[in-house]
Design a protein around this motif. Structure first.
Motif, PDB file in Angstrom:
ATOM      1  N   ASP A   3      -7.183  11.806  -0.967  1.00 55.33           N
ATOM      2  CA  ASP A   3      -7.116  11.017  -1.412  1.00 55.33           C
ATOM      3  C   ASP A   3      -6.688  11.177  -2.910  1.00 55.33           C
ATOM      4  O   ASP A   3      -6.568  10.391  -3.449  1.00 55.33           O
ATOM      5  CB  ASP A   3      -8.827  10.243  -1.815  1.00 55.33           C
ATOM      6  CG  ASP A   3      -9.665  11.948  -2.900  1.00 55.33           C
ATOM      7  OD1 ASP A   3      -8.644  12.635  -3.019  1.00 55.33           O
ATOM      8  OD2 ASP A   3     -10.654  11.343  -2.872  1.00 55.33           O
ATOM      9  N   ALA A  15       5.110   5.128   7.984  1.00 52.16           N
ATOM     10  CA  ALA A  15       3.393   5.058   7.356  1.00 52.16           C
ATOM     11  C   ALA A  15       2.074   5.952   8.382  1.00 52.16           C
ATOM     12  O   ALA A  15       2.005   5.632   9.529  1.00 52.16           O
ATOM     13  CB  ALA A  15       2.905   4.057   7.181  1.00 52.16           C
ATOM     14  N   THR A  49      -3.077   8.888  -1.649  1.00 52.92           N
ATOM     15  CA  THR A  49      -2.879   7.702  -0.468  1.00 52.92           C
ATOM     16  C   THR A  49      -2.286   6.785  -2.213  1.00 52.92           C
ATOM     17  O   THR A  49      -2.152   6.567  -3.176  1.00 52.92           O
ATOM     18  CB  THR A  49      -4.339   7.642  -0.130  1.00 52.92           C
ATOM     19  OG1 THR A  49      -4.947   7.496  -1.484  1.00 52.92           O
ATOM     20  CG2 THR A  49      -4.995   8.651   0.767  1.00 52.92           C
ATOM     21  N   GLN A  50      -1.613   5.734  -0.722  1.00 52.24           N
ATOM     22  CA  GLN A  50      -1.691   4.255  -1.525  1.00 52.24           C
ATOM     23  C   GLN A  50      -2.923   3.398  -1.668  1.00 52.24           C
ATOM     24  O   GLN A  50      -3.412   4.010  -0.058  1.00 52.24           O
ATOM     25  CB  GLN A  50      -0.727   3.766  -1.061  1.00 52.24           C
ATOM     26  CG  GLN A  50      -0.100   4.429   0.361  1.00 52.24           C
ATOM     27  CD  GLN A  50      -0.655   2.988   1.437  1.00 52.24           C
ATOM     28  OE1 GLN A  50      -1.748   2.028   1.163  1.00 52.24           O
ATOM     29  NE2 GLN A  50       1.024   2.210   2.180  1.00 52.24           N
ATOM     30  N   GLN A  51      -2.297   2.201  -1.989  1.00 57.13           N
ATOM     31  CA  GLN A  51      -3.698   1.598  -1.766  1.00 57.13           C
ATOM     32  C   GLN A  51      -4.070   0.714  -0.467  1.00 57.13           C
ATOM     33  O   GLN A  51      -5.214   0.623  -0.658  1.00 57.13           O
ATOM     34  CB  GLN A  51      -3.713   0.283  -2.799  1.00 57.13           C
ATOM     35  CG  GLN A  51      -2.675  -0.806  -2.023  1.00 57.13           C
ATOM     36  CD  GLN A  51      -1.013   0.040  -2.621  1.00 57.13           C
ATOM     37  OE1 GLN A  51      -0.602   0.465  -2.469  1.00 57.13           O
ATOM     38  NE2 GLN A  51      -0.474  -1.080  -0.832  1.00 57.13           N
ATOM     39  N   GLN A  52      -3.767   1.221   1.180  1.00 53.01           N
ATOM     40  CA  GLN A  52      -3.619   0.532   1.829  1.00 53.01           C
ATOM     41  C   GLN A  52      -4.759   1.823   2.754  1.00 53.01           C
ATOM     42  O   GLN A  52      -4.507   2.140   3.573  1.00 53.01           O
ATOM     43  CB  GLN A  52      -3.033   0.545   2.774  1.00 53.01           C
ATOM     44  CG  GLN A  52      -2.158  -0.993   1.814  1.00 53.01           C
ATOM     45  CD  GLN A  52      -1.110  -2.017   3.263  1.00 53.01           C
ATOM     46  OE1 GLN A  52      -1.884  -3.331   3.708  1.00 53.01           O
ATOM     47  NE2 GLN A  52      -0.139  -1.820   2.159  1.00 53.01           N
ATOM     48  N   GLY A  53      -4.441   3.037   2.096  1.00 50.69           N
ATOM     49  CA  GLY A  53      -4.888   4.356   2.436  1.00 50.69           C
ATOM     50  C   GLY A  53      -4.072   4.721   3.234  1.00 50.69           C
ATOM     51  O   GLY A  53      -4.174   6.951   4.093  1.00 50.69           O
ATOM     52  N   GLY A  54      -2.480   4.839   3.567  1.00 54.27           N
ATOM     53  CA  GLY A  54      -1.386   5.672   3.097  1.00 54.27           C
ATOM     54  C   GLY A  54      -1.246   6.788   2.796  1.00 54.27           C
ATOM     55  O   GLY A  54      -1.426   6.549   1.912  1.00 54.27           O
ATOM     56  N   GLN A  75      -1.457   7.639   8.129  1.00 55.58           N
ATOM     57  CA  GLN A  75      -3.555   8.214   7.723  1.00 55.58           C
ATOM     58  C   GLN A  75      -4.036   9.451   7.910  1.00 55.58           C
ATOM     59  O   GLN A  75      -3.104   9.579   9.423  1.00 55.58           O
ATOM     60  CB  GLN A  75      -3.827   7.063   7.356  1.00 55.58           C
ATOM     61  CG  GLN A  75      -3.594   5.861   6.898  1.00 55.58           C
ATOM     62  CD  GLN A  75      -4.339   4.078   7.140  1.00 55.58           C
ATOM     63  OE1 GLN A  75      -5.495   4.969   7.907  1.00 55.58           O
ATOM     64  NE2 GLN A  75      -4.867   3.868   5.886  1.00 55.58           N
ATOM     65  N   HIS A 124       1.927   7.878   0.127  1.00 48.27           N
ATOM     66  CA  HIS A 124       1.946   7.950  -0.498  1.00 48.27           C
ATOM     67  C   HIS A 124       2.900   8.397  -0.714  1.00 48.27           C
ATOM     68  O   HIS A 124       3.379   9.402  -0.348  1.00 48.27           O
ATOM     69  CB  HIS A 124       1.166   8.009  -2.039  1.00 48.27           C
ATOM     70  CG  HIS A 124       2.027   6.874  -2.944  1.00 48.27           C
ATOM     71  ND1 HIS A 124       3.365   6.943  -3.358  1.00 48.27           N
ATOM     72  CD2 HIS A 124       1.426   5.681  -4.062  1.00 48.27           C
ATOM     73  CE1 HIS A 124       3.523   6.021  -4.575  1.00 48.27           C
ATOM     74  NE2 HIS A 124       2.343   5.021  -4.621  1.00 48.27           N
TER      75      HIS A 124
END
Length: 147
Positions: free
Chosen positions: A47, A95, A50-55, A97, A57
């Protein structure tokens, strides 16, 4: 040196410098491989990156590429020298995750006044599939070590 041998003087020099980098310590980045003119660093998915969409950053990917290129540059400089980044340009290609990122920094041209490097950033998924996700070119300036 074997792929994971981090006991050489060059690898120890890079590891000692990297341990002083609060951001890399905070992000849990790990030194994987050190050779003259080439360094590989891993960044696990947490965590913290990550960026706001979970990928992953882009800032974390850029920092990883910057550090891999910077340490590749350090390997071609004499003891008592460090490097600072004057500039870098990065292209994000995809991108991802989960898994981890691996950045491989390579020296293109080592010099007394500037060092030019590149870094390829790969994503490695849980099945071991490797995908290129960013490419970077960087200019470093050699400076005297102050610690």
């Amino acid at each position: 040196m074997s792929t994971h041998d981090l006991t050489s003087p060059m690898a120890q020099r890079v590891a000692a410098s990297m341990a002083r980098q609060g951001l890399m310590v905070h992000l849990d980045a790990k030194l994987v491989r050190v050779e003259k003119g080439e360094v590989e660093i891993a960044l696990p998915y947490t965590d913290k990156v990550t960026q706001q969409q979970g990928g992953f950053h882009g800032g974390a990917m850029g920092a990883l590429a910057d550090i891999a290129g910077g340490y590749a540059g350090l390997t071609v400089l004499p003891e008592g020298m460090e490097v600072v980044t004057a500039e870098y340009k990065i292209n994000f290609l995809s991108a991802h995750q989960e898994g981890e990122l691996r950045a491989i920094g390579k020296v293109v041209k080592g010099g007394k006044r500037i060092v030019v490097t590149t870094a390829d950033v790969f994503h490695i998924d849980a099945q071991g599939k490797k995908s290129l996700c960013a490419v970077m070119q960087q200019t470093l300036v050699p400076v005297a070590q102050t610690y």
